[in-house]
Design an enzyme around this catalytic site. Structure first.
Site, PDB file in Angstrom:
ATOM      1  N   GLU A 132       1.028  -1.333  -0.210  1.00  0.00           N
ATOM      2  CA  GLU A 132       0.100  -0.156  -0.204  1.00  0.00           C
ATOM      3  C   GLU A 132       0.765   1.407   0.003  1.00  0.00           C
ATOM      4  O   GLU A 132       2.223   1.026   0.700  1.00  0.00           O
ATOM      5  CB  GLU A 132      -0.828  -0.398   1.692  1.00  0.00           C
ATOM      6  N   ILE A 134       1.052   5.155   1.346  1.00  0.00           N
ATOM      7  CA  ILE A 134       0.119   5.396   2.721  1.00  0.00           C
ATOM      8  C   ILE A 134       1.303   7.388   2.034  1.00  0.00           C
ATOM      9  O   ILE A 134       1.903   7.199   1.770  1.00  0.00           O
ATOM     10  CB  ILE A 134       0.267   5.848   3.667  1.00  0.00           C
ATOM     11  N   ASP A 237      11.928  -2.258  15.494  1.00  0.00           N
ATOM     12  CA  ASP A 237      12.951  -1.010  14.575  1.00  0.00           C
ATOM     13  C   ASP A 237      12.921   0.048  14.967  1.00  0.00           C
ATOM     14  O   ASP A 237      12.366   0.775  14.050  1.00  0.00           O
ATOM     15  CB  ASP A 237      13.609  -1.884  13.607  1.00  0.00           C
TER      16      ASP A 237
END
Length: 333
Positions: A132, A134, A237
């Protein structure tokens, strides 16, 4: 219609310039392949977008800067945009690990992450991931909301199998071993601190940090007395380069190194994340602070300092050694 989103600059596990590419093989153990390999074609990325991606036209392909290991590209189509990362040197296992992590976080329905769509091999070698796209906002968003959403993810994402993950993945460009374990202290000692100490010994011949680190590993159980530890889904992370916000201001987290672990381990990169009081206050309203949290904080930072030492060199050795020496002074042998 494929959701429109934008992933901006990519970052990997450091506050500083890029780590080297993989130097060690990444093992695979998980039998399932939820991100099926694409059939070979001249352009499997275009092929997927125009079939399973439901687009009939690719209007524009634009490079996106900021990545230091992979090439990042935006594909604009008549049904929306896709974000694609490619790597001409590494096979699909790295991207499959990322996709599985994104999928696990996405399915908690808590904090926003890019939805992964496809992982595959490139015909001339290398691999890709389609996800996707964004559209980012103008700021990194509200820290209070970030803290609450992250805590909600930790609360929702639990594993009945134990501590670890379905596959080994990477932390920056370092392999991250995720073999399942029923005991957190054992897992963290062997697959986090122990693995990094072995790399330091192999790469630099650093017997001093290796031997002192081994001593810490044998005695660090004292730091967990009275603590209830559940295997929570971690981004793994979480530093400033992997945190952003959507156009409406909601927090977005990227580029994970996911596994199921002690929720406090999520703050191991806090020295490079900029978390403030509002972040922690909101987080602990959802996930209450456990006894001795402050005493364990440096223990979780140590993993990332050791990783930076192995990736970037001696500039990080003193920070790692200082943490080890401090713990050895306060822990009973």
């Amino acid at each position: 219609m494929v959701p429109l989103l934008q992933v901006g600059a990519l970052s990997f596990s450091s506050c500083f310039p890029s780590p080297r590419l993989h130097r060690y093989p990444l093992s695979r153990r998980h039998p399932s392949k939820p991100f099926t390999m694409a059939a070979k074609s001249d352009d499997p990325i275009r092929e997927w977008i125009l079939t399973e991606g439901k687009a009939t036209e690719i209007k524009r392909i634009s490079p996106i800067g900021g990545g230091c290991i992979n090439l990042a590209t935006r594909y604009d189509t008549d049904t929306g945009s896709f974000f694609v990362k490619t790597n001409r040197s590494i096979g699909p296992s790295m991207f499959e690990g990322e996709a599985l992590g994104l999928k696990a976080m996405y399915e908690t329905k808590t904090i926003r992450v890019p939805q992964p769509f496809k992982v595959g091999a490139l015909p001339q070698g290398g691999s890709y991931i389609i996800m996707e796209y964004i559209e980012f906002g103008s700021s990194r968003g509200n820290q209070s909301i970030l803290g609450r959403k992250l805590a909600e993810m930790h609360k929702a994402g639990k594993s009945a199998t134990g501590f670890g993950f379905h596959v080994d993945n990477t932390i920056g460009s370092t392999p991250q071993i995720n073999t399942w374990s029923s005991e957190w202290i054992e897992f963290y000692a062997e697959h986090r601190l122990g693995y990094q100490l072995k790399l330091a010994m192999k790469q630099y011949g650093d017997s001093t940090i290796y031997e002192k680190g081994q001593s810490l590993m044998k005695n660090m159980g004292q730091l967990f007395e009275g603590v209830v530890i559940e295997p929570c889904l971690l981004h793994g992370d979480l530093w400033s380069g992997n945190i952003n916000s959507g156009r409406s201001g909601e927090p977005v987290i990227l580029d994970p190194a996911c596994y199921y672990g002690h929720n406090e381990a999520e703050f191991g990169m806090s020295w490079c994340a900029g978390f403030g009081a509002s972040f922690y206050n909101s987080y602990f309203e959802v996930m209450p602070k456990q006894p001795g949290f402050e005493k364990r904080r440096d223990l979780y930072m140590l993993y990332h300092y050791l990783n930076h030492y192995n990736l970037f060199g001696s500039g990080y050795r003193s920070s790692a050694m200082s943490i080890i020496d401090n713990y050895l002074r306060i822990l009973k042998s």
